[in-house]
Design a protein around this motif. Structure first.
Motif, PDB file in Angstrom:
ATOM      1  N   TRP A  41      34.400  43.114  36.673  1.00 30.84           N
ATOM      2  CA  TRP A  41      33.576  43.363  38.196  1.00 30.84           C
ATOM      3  C   TRP A  41      35.078  43.863  38.914  1.00 30.84           C
ATOM      4  N   LEU A  42      35.363  42.674  39.854  1.00 28.06           N
ATOM      5  CA  LEU A  42      37.051  42.802  40.471  1.00 28.06           C
ATOM      6  C   LEU A  42      38.059  43.524  40.157  1.00 28.06           C
ATOM      7  N   ARG A  43      38.117  43.074  38.915  1.00 28.87           N
ATOM      8  CA  ARG A  43      39.437  43.414  38.859  1.00 28.87           C
ATOM      9  C   ARG A  43      39.270  45.941  37.988  1.00 28.87           C
ATOM     10  N   SER A 103      38.305  38.114  46.751  1.00 28.68           N
ATOM     11  CA  SER A 103      38.585  37.269  44.854  1.00 28.68           C
ATOM     12  C   SER A 103      37.893  37.366  44.697  1.00 28.68           C
ATOM     13  N   GLN A 104      37.709  36.390  43.636  1.00 25.91           N
ATOM     14  CA  GLN A 104      37.045  35.965  42.448  1.00 25.91           C
ATOM     15  C   GLN A 104      36.103  35.091  43.548  1.00 25.91           C
ATOM     16  N   ARG A 138      30.033  33.920  48.802  1.00 24.04           N
ATOM     17  CA  ARG A 138      29.819  35.240  49.343  1.00 24.04           C
ATOM     18  C   ARG A 138      28.310  35.947  48.528  1.00 24.04           C
ATOM     19  N   LEU A 139      27.947  35.694  47.118  1.00 19.46           N
ATOM     20  CA  LEU A 139      27.007  36.227  46.849  1.00 19.46           C
ATOM     21  C   LEU A 139      26.161  35.374  46.547  1.00 19.46           C
ATOM     22  N   ARG A 140      26.725  33.287  46.424  1.00 18.11           N
ATOM     23  CA  ARG A 140      25.098  33.133  47.129  1.00 18.11           C
ATOM     24  C   ARG A 140      24.818  32.494  48.571  1.00 18.11           C
TER      25      ARG A 140
END
Length: 299
Positions: free
Chosen positions: A61-63, A78-79, A85-87
């Motif tokens: 996704w980040l790519r 970055s991954q 941050r998602l958590r």
């Protein structure tokens, strides 16, 4: 407004910054140091875009994000930072999920559908023994596919058009369907339908009629094999909740969430549920004929 991903993300961002975040964190102030380059609202919108565009792996996704949504999010993470941050915004995503549900017209109806589904977290014996999810996940039996799995069990409470109004994860080895339903409904009013609501479920919750009645709810289920069949059970509603779960698993990636720690698993489950509620809320907002349709947002 038109039904496309950009408009949905802009509308969700405005709802987050103007209403949901001030309601959830009314007294929050900035601490010392520089502010985050990517705000919490942007992280939530990126998480919703990831699920709707069917990138179930954060690395892929980040790519792809600069070419897919880079015109809306000039600053990306970055991954490792994105995963962290998602958590951190899991509470915000859960609050946004409930906020959008409350502001969707169909939630005013006194009818809910309830069903459980496995969330598979691993396949091998090594994973079951060494995983950080040990204790949170366990072995359970998937009656729909007649197989055993290792993971958690997700119990959903939704409206007939698909808006999730209550949910909870449990270890299937420690909590059966009845215990899970009691735990979910007794844990707090946020997951509990309004008094007087009818809750349509399967025969797995037989024997919980008194518990539901004590909460002011009416349990509607098909009869067991040892019970008389009045022939009035709404089978089409049971098919509706199965269709909602199919959407979550096969279109939004709930079948392989990818969480390796409890906080990561919870965040990724909430991420999928938020994406579904956001689409239904936005489809109501623009008057789309099919509220649970993801076609306009998955490309």
């Amino acid at each position: 407004m038109i039904a496309d991903l950009d408009t949905l993300l802009v509308a969700l961002y405005v709802e987050l910054t103007d209403r949901i975040i001030p309601w959830l964190r009314p007294t929050q102030r900035g601490g010392p140091g520089r502010p985050a380059a990517v705000s919490d609202a942007e992280v939530v919108c990126l998480a919703v875009a990831q699920v709707l565009l069917r990138y179930h792996d954060e690395r892929h996704w980040l790519r792809a994000a600069p070419s897919r949504v880079g015109h809306l999010f000039p600053r990306l993470l970055s991954q490792p930072e994105y995963n962290r941050r998602l958590r951190q915004v899991a509470d915000l995503m859960q609050a946004a999920l409930g906020w959008l549900a409350e502001h969707t017209p169909a939630t005013a109806e006194r009818l809910r559908l309830a069903d459980g589904t496995p969330v598979v977290c691993g396949r091998s014996r090594t994973t079951a023994v060494r995983s950080a999810l040990f204790g949170y996940a366990g072995y359970g039996h998937d009656t729909s596919h007649h197989c055993f799995y290792w993971g958690a069990r997700l119990l959903l409470i939704a409206t007939p058009e698909g808006t999730v109004t209550g949910f909870g994860l449990a270890n299937p080895k420690l909590y059966g369907e009845r215990e899970h339903a009691r735990l979910l409904l007794a844990s707090g009013p946020a997951n509990r339908p309004a008094k007087g609501s009818a809750v349509v479920t399967d025969k797995g919750l037989s024997g919980t009629e008194e518990f539901f009645a004590g909460l002011g709810l009416w349990l509607v289920r098909p009869p067991r094999a040892d019970e008389p069949d009045p022939g009035v059970f709404p089978n089409w509603l049971r098919q509706r909740i199965e269709a909602i779960i199919w959407t979550l698993k096969h279109q939004l990636g709930l079948g392989h969430p990818g969480g390796r720690v409890p906080a990561g698993l919870w965040a990724r489950v909430v991420q999928r549920l938020l994406a579904l509620n956001a689409v239904i809320w936005f489809n109501w907002l623009i008057g789309a004929p099919v509220k649970r349709s993801l076609i306009a947002y998955d490309h």
